[in-house]
Design an enzyme around this catalytic site. Structure first.
Site, short mmCIF file in Angstrom:
data_model
loop_
_atom_site.label_atom_id
_atom_site.label_comp_id
_atom_site.label_asym_id
_atom_site.label_seq_id
_atom_site.Cartn_x
_atom_site.Cartn_y
_atom_site.Cartn_z
N CYS A 149 18.21 34.68 -99.56
CA CYS A 149 19.08 33.57 -99.94
C CYS A 149 18.78 32.30 -99.14
CB CYS A 149 20.55 33.97 -99.78
SG CYS A 149 20.98 34.67 -98.18
N TYR A 150 18.76 32.39 -97.83
CA TYR A 150 18.43 31.22 -97.03
C TYR A 150 17.03 30.69 -97.36
CZ TYR A 150 22.45 31.71 -93.80
OH TYR A 150 23.70 31.77 -93.22
#
Length: 345
Positions: A149-150
């Protein structure tokens, strides 16, 4: 398509279910779970009452591979790598939402994740499933490493300037903030309501496991060996990621020219929205969707650019991007089952 999910009762797995039950070309045939075998899925997730009637099964991926066209593995690090083998990959495709095949250097993976990789022979074959960048390789893949996600939010926000050689890659600092679902559904004192509510904190400072993934992808984009400062923060909300990145400019470019670059890269990308100048991304405007909103601001005083991105960590940061990868692999429109507006409030 017959679809199986291993790890269907975590946050990312449950989000896969939410997306796939409405997908016009997919049928979920296996709700895999280690903790809830033989329990009704809708008894665990009440939002699926009278929508999903199936009970959860185990993690027998060999049995599942005989009937599934594609298997999603939304599992802890190391599990997918311990299950995958040539026989399974000859029968089905795998989209892995863990980090097992994202990092090409197995030594880097083992250093940051503190586990021994059980099947490093499949790392070279695995395609990093960042759809906007690698869709040509995704089409023919049988093993997809779904990005973190990051890294997804960070990379898509920075990519155009890195690719064009506009920024000093050694100067990049990434400040990122995530909702608590990013930490997973497992019991953890640090994620209890009383620990998280009315609080914001940095965590895993200079040691977060997504750091080498971001560095590797930015290195590919820029053609340089990139090392960054990456600091994540936990904020008291369910979903969402906000990335604010800083980089020094090494070319004399205006803010308007940088926006032109972003539009040239992303205007043809359905799920990346370049915001109007002066508008900063907000997590509330992407919640529940597969969109990434990006924006930039040139700081004339310091000759730096501030790069901003917002997205839903469970959708574009996990399940939505996995479905987008599936669509590409099976020759469907990328937006199939994903083309809906973010929800608000």
């Amino acid at each position: 398509m017959k679809v199986g999910i291993i790890g269907s009762t975590g946050y990312a797995g449950a989000e896969l279910v939410r997306l796939l039950v409405n997908h016009p070309e997919a049928e979920i045939i296996w709700y895999g779970s280690r903790s809830y075998v033989d329990k009704k899925f809708s008894g665990i997730f009440g939002n699926m009452f009278q929508i999903v009637e199936d009970v959860c099964k185990g993690e027998n991926i060999s049995e599942l591979a005989k009937s599934a066209d594609v298997i999603f593995t939304a599992t802890p690090q190391g599990l997918c790598a311990s299950l995958v083998c040539d026989e399974i990959l000859k029968e089905t495709k795998i989209i892995d939402l863990s980090a097992d095949f994202r990092i090409k250097d197995v030594n880097v993976y083992e250093k940051w994740y503190q586990i021994t990789h059980p099947t490093p022979q499949f790392i070279p074959e695995a395609v990093y499933g960042l759809c906007e960048i690698n869709r040509d390789s995704i089409r023919d893949a049988r093993l997809i490493a779904n990005p973190g996600c990051y890294p997804t939010c960070s990379f898509l926000s920075i990519y155009p300037l890195a690719k064009e050689g506009i920024i000093d890659m050694s100067s990049i600092i990434i400040d990122a903030k995530s909702g608590t679902s990013g930490a997973g559904r497992g019991a953890n004192t640090a994620n209890l309501y009383c620990e998280v509510n009315e609080n914001i904190k940095a965590y895993k400072v200079a040691s977060h496991r997504h750091t080498p993934e971001i560095e590797e992808q930015l290195s590919y984009a820029s053609g340089e060996n990139v090392v960054i400062n990456f600091t994540p923060h936990l904020v008291p909300m369910n979903r969402g990621i906000l990335v604010t990145a800083y980089a020094s400019l090494k070319k004399d470019v205006s803010e308007e020219e940088m926006y032109d670059i972003y539009h040239s890269y992303y205007d043809s990308e359905y799920f990346v929205r370049v915001l109007e100048r002066g508008v900063c991304p907000e997590t509330r405007w992407v919640e529940g969707s597969n969109y990434v909103d990006v924006g930039i601001k040139k700081d004339e005083r310091t000759n730096r650019v501030i790069i901003m991105g917002a997205m839903d960590n469970l959708v574009k940061g996990a399940a939505g991007q996995a479905v987008q990868n599936m669509n590409i692999m099976f020759g469907l429109n990328e937006t199939c089952g994903l083309d809906y507006a973010p929800f608000f409030p």
